[in-house]
Design a protein around this motif. Structure first.
Motif, short mmCIF file in Angstrom:
data_model
loop_
_atom_site.label_atom_id
_atom_site.label_comp_id
_atom_site.label_asym_id
_atom_site.label_seq_id
_atom_site.Cartn_x
_atom_site.Cartn_y
_atom_site.Cartn_z
N LEU A 1 -37.23 -13.79 -18.32
CA LEU A 1 -36.70 -14.80 -18.02
C LEU A 1 -35.17 -14.47 -18.48
CD1 LEU A 1 -39.73 -17.67 -18.84
CD2 LEU A 1 -38.79 -16.93 -16.75
N ALA A 2 -35.12 -13.94 -19.58
CA ALA A 2 -34.04 -14.16 -20.34
C ALA A 2 -32.72 -13.36 -19.45
CB ALA A 2 -33.78 -13.15 -21.56
N SER A 3 -33.74 -12.36 -18.63
CA SER A 3 -32.26 -11.49 -17.77
C SER A 3 -32.51 -12.48 -16.53
CB SER A 3 -33.39 -10.37 -17.38
OG SER A 3 -33.26 -9.36 -18.47
N GLY A 4 -32.51 -13.49 -16.22
CA GLY A 4 -32.31 -14.18 -14.88
C GLY A 4 -33.52 -14.20 -14.08
N HIS A 5 -34.45 -14.03 -14.73
CA HIS A 5 -36.15 -13.55 -13.63
C HIS A 5 -36.16 -14.30 -13.34
CE1 HIS A 5 -34.24 -9.28 -12.23
NE2 HIS A 5 -33.97 -8.76 -13.88
N ARG A 6 -37.20 -14.69 -12.52
CA ARG A 6 -38.48 -15.32 -12.33
C ARG A 6 -39.70 -15.10 -12.31
NH1 ARG A 6 -41.48 -17.96 -8.77
NH2 ARG A 6 -41.35 -19.36 -7.52
N ILE A 7 -41.14 -15.74 -12.75
CA ILE A 7 -42.00 -15.21 -13.27
C ILE A 7 -42.64 -16.58 -12.33
CG2 ILE A 7 -44.30 -15.27 -14.01
CD1 ILE A 7 -42.52 -14.67 -16.79
N SER A 8 -43.33 -16.21 -11.23
CA SER A 8 -44.72 -16.32 -9.73
C SER A 8 -45.56 -16.84 -10.82
CB SER A 8 -44.27 -16.00 -9.14
OG SER A 8 -45.03 -14.93 -8.43
N ARG A 9 -46.84 -16.55 -11.97
CA ARG A 9 -47.84 -16.80 -11.80
C ARG A 9 -48.20 -15.57 -12.77
NH1 ARG A 9 -50.90 -17.67 -7.16
NH2 ARG A 9 -50.17 -20.14 -8.05
#
Length: 129
Positions: free
Chosen positions: A27-35
């Motif tokens: 998340l800190a790198s600007g990515h997303r966690i879908s689940r």
């Protein structure tokens, strides 16, 4: 990039901490966690009844706060949870048990939710054995 993360390790396993640090970095790198999918002993992280010694960090509380803060989809495998005595209100009522020991932000569901996450994620990673 969209990540699906499965955690199989319980609270005492260092993989539970590694998974949390990895999720924070995603998340800190600007990515997303879908689940986030909690399976096998990792379902114990959803229990509100575990108490850590005063000189140890409470990894269960850290996961709960992280999930709530970022409004993540955190799925606990229902079969693994029931087998280990992790019950939300609906399951405690269903199985006529006197108490539930988990609640939001955790959601109970089956392995199909992990399969669904694999279908939509760019990357999937598993922590623990």
């Amino acid at each position: 990039m969209n990540f699906a993360i499965a955690l199989l390790a319980g609270p005492q396993d260092p993989a539970a901490r590694s998974a949390l640090e990895f999720a924070r970095a995603v998340l800190a790198s600007g990515h997303r966690i879908s689940r986030l999918f909690f399976y096998r002993d990792a379902v114990q992280l959803a229990s509100a009844l575990g108490v850590q010694p005063q000189d140890e960090k409470d990894i269960s509380a850290e996961w709960r706060e992280f999930i709530a803060e970022h409004q993540l989809d955190a799925v606990v495998c229902i079969a693994a949870a029931l087998r280990r005595g992790i019950l939300n209100k609906a399951e405690a009522d269903r199985w006529d048990r006197p108490v539930a020991n988990t609640d939001a932000p955790w959601e109970f569901s089956g392995l199909g939710q992990w399969v669904d996450a694999l279908q939509t994620a760019d990357r999937a990673i598993t922590f623990g054995t």
